[in-house]
Design an enzyme around this catalytic site. Sequence first.
Site, short mmCIF file in Angstrom:
data_model
loop_
_atom_site.label_atom_id
_atom_site.label_comp_id
_atom_site.label_asym_id
_atom_site.label_seq_id
_atom_site.Cartn_x
_atom_site.Cartn_y
_atom_site.Cartn_z
N ARG A 187 87.70 22.71 -46.48
CA ARG A 187 87.31 21.71 -45.50
C ARG A 187 86.05 21.04 -46.04
O ARG A 187 86.14 20.04 -46.72
CB ARG A 187 87.11 22.36 -44.12
CG ARG A 187 87.04 21.37 -42.98
CD ARG A 187 86.92 22.06 -41.62
NE ARG A 187 85.72 22.89 -41.53
CZ ARG A 187 85.36 23.56 -40.43
NH1 ARG A 187 86.12 23.50 -39.33
NH2 ARG A 187 84.27 24.29 -40.40
N MET A 218 95.44 16.86 -11.62
CA MET A 218 94.12 16.42 -12.06
C MET A 218 93.01 17.14 -11.30
O MET A 218 91.97 17.50 -11.86
CB MET A 218 93.97 14.91 -11.87
CG MET A 218 92.67 14.36 -12.44
SD MET A 218 92.47 12.59 -12.16
CE MET A 218 93.73 11.91 -13.20
N TYR A 268 104.13 19.05 -9.17
CA TYR A 268 104.76 18.02 -10.02
C TYR A 268 105.84 18.63 -10.89
O TYR A 268 105.65 19.70 -11.48
CB TYR A 268 103.72 17.39 -10.95
CG TYR A 268 102.75 16.45 -10.28
CD1 TYR A 268 103.20 15.31 -9.60
CD2 TYR A 268 101.38 16.67 -10.37
CE1 TYR A 268 102.30 14.43 -9.02
CE2 TYR A 268 100.48 15.79 -9.80
CZ TYR A 268 100.94 14.67 -9.11
OH TYR A 268 100.05 13.81 -8.55
N LYS A 304 76.09 24.17 -31.01
CA LYS A 304 76.68 22.82 -31.10
C LYS A 304 77.57 22.55 -29.89
O LYS A 304 77.87 23.47 -29.11
CB LYS A 304 77.50 22.73 -32.39
CG LYS A 304 78.68 23.68 -32.44
CD LYS A 304 79.25 23.81 -33.83
CE LYS A 304 80.45 24.75 -33.85
NZ LYS A 304 80.88 25.07 -35.22
C1 PLP Z 1 80.84 26.48 -35.40
C2 PLP Z 1 80.33 27.12 -36.63
C3 PLP Z 1 79.93 28.47 -36.62
C4 PLP Z 1 80.15 29.39 -35.44
O1 PLP Z 1 81.50 29.76 -35.41
P1 PLP Z 1 82.04 30.78 -34.27
O2 PLP Z 1 83.45 31.03 -34.66
O3 PLP Z 1 81.93 30.04 -32.98
O4 PLP Z 1 81.18 31.97 -34.32
C5 PLP Z 1 79.36 28.98 -37.78
N1 PLP Z 1 79.20 28.20 -38.86
C6 PLP Z 1 79.57 26.91 -38.91
C7 PLP Z 1 79.37 26.12 -40.16
C8 PLP Z 1 80.16 26.33 -37.80
O5 PLP Z 1 80.55 25.06 -37.85
#
Ligand code: PLP
Length: 373
Positions: free
Chosen positions: A130, A304, A256, A35
């Site tokens: 969640r 930046m 800065y 993802k």
């Molecule tokens: C992002 C995600 C993972 C992977 O998690 P990592 O900590 O990056 O290994 C696994 N399961 C779900 C449902 C996720 O959203």
Amino acid sequence: MTRETRAVISPAALRHNLGVAHRAAPDSRVMAVIKSNGYGHGLLRAARALRHADAFGVTCMEEAVPLREAGYAHPILLLEGLFDISELELARRYRLDMLVHSDWQVRMLETARPGRPLSVWLKVDSGMHRLGFAPGDVAAVCRRLADTAAVNDNIRFVTHLACADDRDDDSTTARQVDVFSACLRDLQGDRSIANSAGVLGWPITHADWIRPGVMLYGVDPFIDERSERPQLRPAMTLSSPLIAITQCAAGDFVGYGATWTCPEDMPVGVVAIGYGDGYPRHAGNGTPVLVNGRETQMVGRVSMDMITIDLRGLLDEVSIGDRVTLWGEGLPVERVAAHAGTIGYELLCGVTTRVHMEVERQDNEDGPGTDAV
Ligand SMILES: *Cc1c(COP(=O)(O)O)cnc(C)c1O
């Protein structure tokens, strides 16, 4: 000449890390989580290097459809399921697996127009609070899904761990596993629990499918201080050239807000990278960087487009144009993240489009042309 700020992606490192996941959980199938643009490495680049995984996990249609269109036949799971009924036909057309986490998604499927039944993974909230169904509701939801024409018979079960990154917290993860297993006692179907930290630290979480993400990119998922660390290889090396060297006097400030004052006469190097490239602005004085493989530190604020670094003791070895590594090979991104009050995940995902992404060439099964995707 162009600004040579580069992120070099190593398919060999991605493959190595996939092997680490596989060896850690040899009896489980692997869903490689790619993802968020493959954690910043490029969706198709990550998919190509990780194509020996058994499945892919993504967040949304915008990530799933390009994978199918690129020709991947793997199961692809939408980790948040459908966002809207309008996505149902796409899910059917592209044969996407969907997670179901809420009652509104079940109702949506119950009222769906007839069509090819979809594979569903039912999300259980085992304690993270969640996404997912309460354990007490899981059996009833499962029955409803089983009676829904839009869903095929192969219902699988998934939950997510909240604290597996801390191997010293042995109660939370064990409790989540217990809650998950208990509510599924009388139900058939594959189970999946483990994220990267689960894969590497918690064999009790391996189940039928593991879902490693960040470890595939070479990031150590653990926050605890244990000495045994996973043997992962960073898959992204971010670097940029030194574009100026300024000789400063004791008492001069740098950058800065004048947050760094030179304690002695010292050379300060300017590197062509900043928060406009995704280097974290909150990285403070002392954040490590590598110049020609030697470690030194950032001084002054991140701008930046530039950062300034301490070149004391290095002047004989460095010249304009030398590459400075911000993270990657030789400098784990999680060390940089710790100096910026964040985690490696965020830094990898945050590299901006101004940075040239390249695929490391190598003589292996991928052969030349790997940089095509
Ligand atoms: C992002 C995600 C993972 C992977 O998690 P990592 O900590 O990056 O290994 C696994 N399961 C779900 C449902 C996720 O959203």
